[in-house]
Design an enzyme around this catalytic site. Structure first.
Site, PDB file in Angstrom:
ATOM      1  N   ASP A  29      41.768  47.649 -62.030  1.00 12.15           N
ATOM      2  CA  ASP A  29      41.275  47.544 -63.490  1.00 12.15           C
ATOM      3  C   ASP A  29      39.685  47.892 -63.402  1.00 12.15           C
ATOM      4  OD1 ASP A  29      41.397  47.061 -66.080  1.00 12.15           O
ATOM      5  OD2 ASP A  29      41.225  44.881 -65.902  1.00 12.15           O
ATOM      6  N   ASN A  77      50.304  51.307 -71.333  1.00 13.94           N
ATOM      7  CA  ASN A  77      49.221  52.207 -71.438  1.00 13.94           C
ATOM      8  C   ASN A  77      49.294  53.328 -72.379  1.00 13.94           C
ATOM      9  OD1 ASN A  77      48.275  51.610 -68.198  1.00 13.94           O
ATOM     10  ND2 ASN A  77      47.463  50.726 -69.655  1.00 13.94           N
TER      11      ASN A  77
HETATM   12  C1  FPP Z   1      42.814  50.859 -65.165  1.00 13.04           C
HETATM   13  O1  FPP Z   1      41.465  51.209 -65.708  1.00 13.04           O
HETATM   14  C2  FPP Z   1      43.313  51.935 -64.139  1.00 13.04           C
HETATM   15  C3  FPP Z   1      44.113  52.592 -64.482  1.00 13.04           C
HETATM   16  C4  FPP Z   1      44.683  53.208 -65.764  1.00 13.04           C
HETATM   17  C5  FPP Z   1      44.755  53.492 -63.266  1.00 13.04           C
HETATM   18  C6  FPP Z   1      44.526  54.731 -62.974  1.00 13.04           C
HETATM   19  C7  FPP Z   1      45.231  55.272 -61.811  1.00 13.04           C
HETATM   20  C8  FPP Z   1      44.506  55.610 -60.627  1.00 13.04           C
HETATM   21  C9  FPP Z   1      43.182  55.399 -60.445  1.00 13.04           C
HETATM   22  C10 FPP Z   1      45.584  56.123 -59.392  1.00 13.04           C
HETATM   23  C11 FPP Z   1      46.654  57.070 -59.501  1.00 13.04           C
HETATM   24  C12 FPP Z   1      47.274  57.370 -58.177  1.00 13.04           C
HETATM   25  C13 FPP Z   1      48.339  58.335 -57.975  1.00 13.04           C
HETATM   26  C14 FPP Z   1      48.593  58.231 -56.470  1.00 13.04           C
HETATM   27  C15 FPP Z   1      48.954  59.093 -58.579  1.00 13.04           C
HETATM   28  P1  FPP Z   1      41.080  50.882 -67.083  1.00 13.04           P
HETATM   29  O2  FPP Z   1      41.126  52.277 -68.057  1.00 13.04           O
HETATM   30  O3  FPP Z   1      42.077  50.007 -67.624  1.00 13.04           O
HETATM   31  O4  FPP Z   1      39.506  50.424 -67.119  1.00 13.04           O
HETATM   32  P2  FPP Z   1      38.976  49.463 -68.153  1.00 13.04           P
HETATM   33  O5  FPP Z   1      39.663  48.100 -68.202  1.00 13.04           O
HETATM   34  O6  FPP Z   1      37.548  49.223 -67.815  1.00 13.04           O
HETATM   35  O7  FPP Z   1      39.158  50.012 -69.522  1.00 13.04           O
END
Ligand code: FPP
Length: 249
Positions: A29, A77
């Protein structure tokens, strides 16, 4: 100067090799906030998040942790702005294409958990290709939860079991915890010993609901793009100080 990562290439001496978690799960996160704090678009945070995940995966291999499960995209999401969802789907596809050879070389088996049929077809193709190409690899079992929801996973397991009862292949009395667990996406990696969540939120967010029943939880305020081997070491150090009782005394 030696890079931070190089310094922790081997298992740090303060960690006990015999008591390492064998399966670590991560809720990554804080990518968006990390970027926004620097006045950058949220997608830059996701890009950086991939680099961090790659390093933690390599770290699992270096330190002898056999399974890593990461929450990349929850079934909720889809409610994000279309632009961000599209960026993430394209990012996942590109990462898979770029990293496949490295995963093969590093003996990493990659699997995807979730309702994959709703993902873009080109991504599904890369997913199938990478799962097939790494299926016999054994050093690290790497699972990526994508379009994953814990409740949905439980419901689909119930449906599959109900079908078996309906067609007479099992009796209701045969349904127990181990049969149930065999119908979850994690049937071959089992439950995480340690669940790490970054960015300070004290929630499970529909991740591995069944599987975390006895996992040790570690929450850090660090945002995922700033998470590194040093932080991973702290999480494992905290885990090794816990007394896991599994409900017993
Ligand atoms: C949340 O941050 C994180 C994600 C939505 C994950 C994104 C995916 C990866 C980093 C890895 C992908 C890997 C592979 C192997 C395909 P957020 O957007 O919720 O952050 P916030 O809470 O600050 O808004």
């Amino acid at each position: 100067m030696i890079a931070k990562e190089t310094l922790l290439q081997q298992l740090p001496q303060d960690l006990d090799r015999a008591r390492l978690p064998q399966h670590v799960a991560v809720i990554m996160d804080g990518n968006g906030r990390w970027a926004q704090r620097q006045g950058l678009p949220r997608i830059i945070g996701h890009r950086r998040g991939v680099d961090v995940l790659k390093d933690i995966l390599r770290c699992c291999k270096d330190w002898g942790i056999g399974a890593l499960t990461a929450y990349a995209f929850s079934s909720e999401n889809w409610g994000r702005p279309l632009e961000e969802v599209n960026f993430l789907m394209t990012l996942f596809e590109r990462v898979l294409r770029q990293e496949l050879n490295e995963m093969i070389a590093e003996n990493v088996r990659i699997r995807f958990l979730g309702n994959l049929s709703a993902l873009p077809e080109s991504l599904q193709k890369e997913i199938n290709r990478s799962m097939e190409a790494t299926r016999d690899n054994r050093d690290v079992r790497f699972s990526v939860a994508t379009n994953y929801g814990g409740r949905q996973e439980i419901v689909q397991a119930c449906r599959a079991i109900a079908e078996q009862v309906k067609n007479g292949s099992i009796e209701p009395e045969q349904i127990d915890e181990s049969l149930f667990a065999r119908h979850l996406y994690t049937s071959d990696v089992g439950d995480p010993d340690l669940l790490i969540r970054t960015s300070g939120e004290m929630r499970i967010s529909n991740f591995l609901l069944w599987q975390v029943a006895y996992s040790e939880l570690y929450v850090t305020n660090t945002l995922w793009p700033d998470f590194d081997r040093q932080e991973f070491r702290s999480a494992i150090g905290a885990y090794q100080k816990r007394n896991r009782r599994f409900g017993k005394l």
